[in-house]
Structures are given as structure tokens and as C-alpha cells.
Design a protein around this motif. Sequence first.
Motif, mmCIF file in Angstrom:
data_model
loop_
_atom_site.group_PDB
_atom_site.id
_atom_site.type_symbol
_atom_site.label_atom_id
_atom_site.label_comp_id
_atom_site.label_asym_id
_atom_site.label_seq_id
_atom_site.Cartn_x
_atom_site.Cartn_y
_atom_site.Cartn_z
ATOM 1 N N SER A 213 -19.021 -20.977 25.201
ATOM 2 C CA SER A 213 -17.802 -21.736 26.696
ATOM 3 C C SER A 213 -18.034 -21.054 27.389
ATOM 4 N N THR A 214 -17.689 -21.003 29.147
ATOM 5 C CA THR A 214 -16.408 -20.601 29.912
ATOM 6 C C THR A 214 -15.092 -20.958 29.542
ATOM 7 N N ARG A 215 -15.106 -22.453 28.853
ATOM 8 C CA ARG A 215 -13.851 -23.435 28.777
ATOM 9 C C ARG A 215 -13.100 -22.175 27.547
ATOM 10 N N ILE A 216 -13.856 -21.936 26.282
ATOM 11 C CA ILE A 216 -12.971 -20.915 25.160
ATOM 12 C C ILE A 216 -13.187 -19.911 25.827
ATOM 13 N N PHE A 217 -13.481 -19.202 26.595
ATOM 14 C CA PHE A 217 -13.692 -17.906 27.280
ATOM 15 C C PHE A 217 -12.072 -18.004 28.122
ATOM 16 N N PHE B 271 -8.460 -19.136 10.934
ATOM 17 C CA PHE B 271 -8.735 -21.072 10.858
ATOM 18 C C PHE B 271 -8.174 -21.429 12.250
ATOM 19 N N PHE B 272 -6.657 -20.930 12.634
ATOM 20 C CA PHE B 272 -5.876 -21.281 13.751
ATOM 21 C C PHE B 272 -7.178 -20.793 15.237
ATOM 22 N N GLY B 273 -6.784 -19.774 14.814
ATOM 23 C CA GLY B 273 -7.824 -18.749 15.739
ATOM 24 C C GLY B 273 -9.125 -19.655 16.352
ATOM 25 N N MET B 274 -10.272 -20.343 15.326
ATOM 26 C CA MET B 274 -11.035 -21.101 16.053
ATOM 27 C C MET B 274 -10.480 -22.676 16.503
ATOM 28 N N GLY B 275 -9.798 -23.171 15.298
ATOM 29 C CA GLY B 275 -8.976 -24.198 16.275
ATOM 30 C C GLY B 275 -8.342 -24.591 17.432
ATOM 31 N N TYR B 276 -7.888 -23.182 17.851
ATOM 32 C CA TYR B 276 -7.510 -22.903 18.998
ATOM 33 C C TYR B 276 -8.720 -23.269 20.541
ATOM 34 N N SER B 277 -10.041 -22.670 19.789
ATOM 35 C CA SER B 277 -10.645 -22.079 20.542
ATOM 36 C C SER B 277 -11.344 -23.408 20.843
ATOM 37 N N PHE B 278 -11.671 -24.480 19.579
ATOM 38 C CA PHE B 278 -12.263 -25.790 20.002
ATOM 39 C C PHE B 278 -11.759 -27.282 20.126
ATOM 40 N N TYR B 279 -10.132 -26.760 19.788
ATOM 41 C CA TYR B 279 -9.752 -28.010 19.987
ATOM 42 C C TYR B 279 -10.062 -28.466 21.955
ATOM 43 N N PRO B 280 -10.579 -29.894 22.417
ATOM 44 C CA PRO B 280 -10.259 -31.153 21.801
ATOM 45 C C PRO B 280 -11.213 -31.238 20.777
ATOM 46 N N TYR B 281 -12.581 -30.534 20.524
ATOM 47 C CA TYR B 281 -13.612 -30.748 20.719
ATOM 48 C C TYR B 281 -13.700 -30.659 19.135
ATOM 49 N N ILE B 282 -14.906 -31.693 18.734
ATOM 50 C CA ILE B 282 -15.142 -31.480 16.685
ATOM 51 C C ILE B 282 -16.338 -31.389 16.688
ATOM 52 N N VAL B 283 -17.337 -31.914 18.467
ATOM 53 C CA VAL B 283 -18.482 -31.221 18.110
ATOM 54 C C VAL B 283 -18.330 -30.391 19.555
ATOM 55 N N PRO B 284 -18.683 -29.218 19.084
ATOM 56 C CA PRO B 284 -18.236 -28.301 20.242
ATOM 57 C C PRO B 284 -19.110 -28.800 21.971
ATOM 58 N N GLU B 285 -18.239 -28.469 22.869
ATOM 59 C CA GLU B 285 -18.470 -28.730 23.851
ATOM 60 C C GLU B 285 -19.380 -29.972 23.947
ATOM 61 N N GLN B 286 -19.860 -30.767 22.784
ATOM 62 C CA GLN B 286 -20.379 -31.815 22.961
ATOM 63 C C GLN B 286 -19.985 -33.442 22.970
ATOM 64 N N MET B 287 -18.584 -32.680 21.754
ATOM 65 C CA MET B 287 -17.756 -34.319 21.892
ATOM 66 C C MET B 287 -16.814 -34.510 21.335
ATOM 67 N N THR B 288 -15.110 -35.214 22.074
ATOM 68 C CA THR B 288 -13.816 -34.453 21.682
ATOM 69 C C THR B 288 -13.976 -35.615 20.396
ATOM 70 N N ILE B 289 -12.706 -34.977 20.151
ATOM 71 C CA ILE B 289 -11.646 -35.513 19.140
ATOM 72 C C ILE B 289 -11.530 -37.463 19.319
ATOM 73 N N TYR B 290 -11.569 -37.510 20.494
ATOM 74 C CA TYR B 290 -11.303 -38.571 21.070
ATOM 75 C C TYR B 290 -11.923 -39.906 21.337
ATOM 76 N N GLU B 291 -13.344 -39.124 21.513
ATOM 77 C CA GLU B 291 -14.530 -39.650 21.917
ATOM 78 C C GLU B 291 -15.442 -39.829 20.714
ATOM 79 N N ALA B 292 -15.428 -39.094 19.324
ATOM 80 C CA ALA B 292 -16.015 -39.629 18.185
ATOM 81 C C ALA B 292 -15.167 -40.601 17.055
ATOM 82 N N ALA B 293 -13.803 -40.836 17.568
ATOM 83 C CA ALA B 293 -13.054 -41.045 16.597
ATOM 84 C C ALA B 293 -13.075 -42.569 16.202
#
Length: 333
Positions: free
Chosen positions: A210-214, A270-292
Motif C-alpha cells: 500500500s501507499t501508506r506502508i511505502f 518481526f519488528f519490521g512487519m509490526g511497524y509496517s502494518f500497525y495499526p492494521y490487524i487485517v492489512p489495509e482493511q481493519m485496525t486493531i481499534y475497529e476489530a477489538a
Amino acid sequence: MTLDATTLPVIFAGLMGISILLYVILDGFDLGVGLLFPFAEPAERDRMIASIGPFWDANETWLVLAIGILLVAFPTAHGTILTALYLPVAVMLVGLILRGVAFEFRAKAPLSHKASWDRAFFIGSLMTSASQGFMLGMYIMGLEWTLFHVGFALLTAGALTVAYSFIGAAWVILKTDDALQLKAVAWARGGIWGMALGLGAVSVATPFVSTRIFERWFSFPEVVLLAPLPLMSVALIVLLWLGLRHLPTRNDHFAWFPFAGATTLMVLGFFGMGYSFYPYIVPEQMTIYEAAASPESLRIILFGALFVLPMIIGYTVLSYTVFRGKATKLSYD
């Protein structure tokens, strides 16, 4: 700190992430040992089993904990992720069952059947490793089943399988000596390039999801601040390659280095992936706040987690402390 709808999802995402990381490292090495079975002699397989025997069952606790947290803390994401990955999850579960059955039965079956159970242990390890790598690739690609995404997932399936075999070889180097240790060094020399390929593929592909991660990786000043992460990974791979050329050493010095290096590489990835996808738990679809789940539910679950986690950590540390040192001859007496 207030335990509300802002902080609780972050806490549970952190607990789930740590559980996944510990599972990949701890169960990764015993999966890797199973993947190396076809290259070992029967007597060597017994010693390899002895090196993981006290740990392998407990290592899988971290997978159960991670999936449990996903289910109770992020139920919406649990449904989305497991629905998209239903097939590889089923393959993984069959592989885990086959591994467990083979681990026990190879010790109790007649000698003429032992080779068959050894093959079953290898097949179960291969199914589990490949399916986890496939799930990783599909997750990075946003859980969308397209031909290109499946092709990338097949690449990560192969790369993670080889990476597990590398950390498995590193564990055998640490826990054995003599001819088996020398053979494990040769296995690790080949497996290190699979780990490098896997890390490279994930690192290159992730920013383009995604553009966001880039922008998170390549905008200024982030590109400068994050540069040490890939540079450290490359340097560590080179150090591992150089170190393996000089192993085993006199008095078994530095037998710990390949396993420590493989663990560090997985932590960096692992930390590289975590940094890339935060705050999404489903990539580019759902954040941890929306899914909680609701804050009230998360507070109750957190109380239980604070009770269970110290117990899991305690018996994990105890088992690795009690059974430290070189693996001895396997005996079921």
C-alpha cells in the motif's frame, strides 16, 4: 495509564505479537529439526529428538495463546483472517497432529515401523512449516486470493520452511557434538540462504502492498531512522555465514552463535512487519481499534492474561534451565 478503548487494543496486539514471535522462534527450531530428518542417520534422529523432547510440546503453547488472544480480543479480525486462510490453517493443523502422533509412536512402534514414523514426523513438519509460510505471504498481500498473491505466498512458504530448517540446524549445533554437530553445520550453511531469501522477499514486497506502508518506510526522516534495521539484518547474515565457516570450534566455543543469530534475525523481521502494518490487524482493511472487543470484555480478559502469562513464561524458563546443555542419548526407560 487508563485501560480504555485506546490503550487496551494496543496491549492485546502487543501480547499477541509477542506470542507469535515466541512461537516462530521456539517451535521454529523443533519444526526445523523435523525438516532435517531425511538428511540424518537413524541414530542421529534419536539424538535430534532428544534435543527437542523436553520443549516441543510446550513451544506450541504460544501458538494456542496467540490464536486465543485473536479470538477473544479481536473477534471480528479472527473471523476475517481465518476465513481467508481456512485451507492453509487446516493443512497446518493436520501437520501438527501428524507430528505429535509420530513423535510418540516412533518410540513405541516396532523397530521395523520406526522409519515410517520418522517419515511421518518429517511430513508433519513440512506441512506445518509450508502452511505457515503460505499464510504469511497471503497476510502480507492483504488476504486476497489472486494468482500473483498465491505465487508470492508459495515463495514465502518455501522460504520460511528453509528458514525453519536453518534455525533447526542451529539448535542441533547448540545441543549436540561430534559428527552430528559437524553435519548440522553443513545443513546451516545451506539453510542460511533460504532465511536470507525469505527476509528479503518479505522486506521488498511489504512496502509495495500500500501507499501508506511505502511512505512509512521511504519518507524523510523515517528512511534514515529505519535504515539500521535492514543494515543490521544484512550484517548479521554475513556474520552468520562467516561464523559457520569456522564451526565447530575447539572446546565448542561459539556453538551458541548460529541460534542466537537466527533468533535475532527473526526478531528484526518481526519488528519490521509490526511497524509496517500497525495499526492494521487485517492489512489495509481493519485496525486493531475497529476489530477489538468492548473495553469491558478486554479488561476481564487482561486480568486472566496477567494470571496465565507468568505461568507460561515460568515453566518455559524452567524447562530450558533444567534441560540446558548437550542432548544425551535418547532413552525411554
